[in-house]
Design an enzyme around this catalytic site. Structure first.
Site, short mmCIF file in Angstrom:
data_model
loop_
_atom_site.label_atom_id
_atom_site.label_comp_id
_atom_site.label_asym_id
_atom_site.label_seq_id
_atom_site.Cartn_x
_atom_site.Cartn_y
_atom_site.Cartn_z
N SER A 146 0.82 -1.20 0.00
CA SER A 146 0.00 0.00 0.00
C SER A 146 0.86 1.26 0.00
O SER A 146 1.55 1.53 -0.96
CB SER A 146 -0.97 -0.03 1.19
OG SER A 146 -2.15 0.69 0.88
N LYS B 138 -19.37 18.20 9.21
CA LYS B 138 -18.32 18.58 10.15
C LYS B 138 -18.10 17.51 11.22
O LYS B 138 -16.98 17.37 11.74
CB LYS B 138 -18.65 19.93 10.81
CG LYS B 138 -17.50 20.52 11.62
CD LYS B 138 -16.27 20.73 10.73
CE LYS B 138 -15.10 21.26 11.54
NZ LYS B 138 -13.88 21.36 10.73
#
Length: 283
Positions: free
Chosen positions: A102, A154
């Site tokens: 990765s 948020k």
């Protein structure tokens, strides 16, 4: 008196030998930099790369990668630092250890040549966002958690709120964008060896051995650190390679706290949606 002159002669001879040795000491011309463990803080590695870049005696860099991946931004910073190093006409060769998956593969891509061992675990191309939710648990023990926010996203990924369909759609959009950046970063340097269609067919998070990665064109050769040093010398036209291992000196207390808390901090980072996005083969 004769004894005195003999001592003076021996002293001068020793001094001459020391000076001659210092003047004729071979200077290192290949730097070896190690990236080990989860990639969270890229700054130490970037500093080492910059040090090698600015050293006129260093003609090539071998990056030893033994990492399961890490944070997206951190991997991208190291990737960019290697690009800048190469822009100074100094080659980079990667030597993969046991694991370069990765984000560990991501930082390997800008190299002029990539080596892996036959059994190295690499690829694992993809991005993941982990999250926890304990809203029902808090409810059971009589705790109510809330927040006041300025926008509907948020409080994304806060563990006391379940993901809505809109939340999931936005996160998928975010992670797809990051995944496409990963694909583009690979193709920038590997498109000669693997097409985008071929890359997408294996870029589903699967881990490959070094031999498999070589067959797919994700790496260039099967070899170890010694092979990588030889290749670096070849690319930099160095007849007599002399290596030096770069390692940032850290206070003992920092090493101790890192070993104790690094894994814990990785999990705590899940609180933030930015820090929670990983290029990692680890869960």
């Amino acid at each position: 008196m004769v004894k005195k002159y003999v001592l003076w002669f021996l002293g001068a001879l020793i001094l001459f030998g020391i000076v001659f040795g210092l003047l004729n000491r071979k200077k290192p011309n290949i730097a070896i930099i190690s990236v080990k463990g989860v990639i969270l803080n890229p700054l130490p590695v970037e500093k080492e790369i910059e040090k090698a870049q600015n050293d006129p005696d260093i003609k090539a860099l071998v990056l030893r990668v033994d990492s399961p991946g890490g944070a997206v931004g951190a991997a991208q910073e190291i990737y960019r630092a290697l690009e800048i190093f190469r822009a100074h006409k100094k080659p980079v060769v990667v030597s993969m250890g046991s694991l370069a998956a990765s984000g560990g593969y991501y930082i390997s891509v800008p190299a002029n040549y990539i080596y892996a061992n036959p059994g190295t675990l690499t690829a694992s191309i993809g991005v993941i966002i982990d999250y926890l939710n304990y809203k029902d648990l808090l409810k059971k023990i009589g705790i109510e958690q809330g927040d006041i926010k300025t926008g509907k996203f948020k409080d994304l990924l806060v563990p006391w709120k379940k993901l809505s369909p809109d939340d999931k759609a936005y996160l998928q959009y975010l992670i797809d964008n990051t995944y496409n950046q990963f694909i583009d970063a690979i193709l920038k340097y590997r498109s000669r060896y693997i097409s985008k269609q071929q890359l997408l067919s294996i870029a589903d998070g699967r881990v490959l051995t070094g031999l498999q990665a070589k067959q797919y064109g994700l790496i260039d050769g099967i070899g170890n650190l010694e092979d990588a040093v030889k290749k670096a010398a070849e690319l930099a036209h160095i007849k007599h390679p002399e290596v030096t291992f770069y390692k940032e000196k850290k206070p003992i207390w920092e090493e101790v706290t890192k070993s104790i808390f690094e894994g814990t901090m990785e999990k705590l980072n899940l609180i933030s949606p930015i820090s929670a996005m990983y290029m990692s083969s680890m869960r």
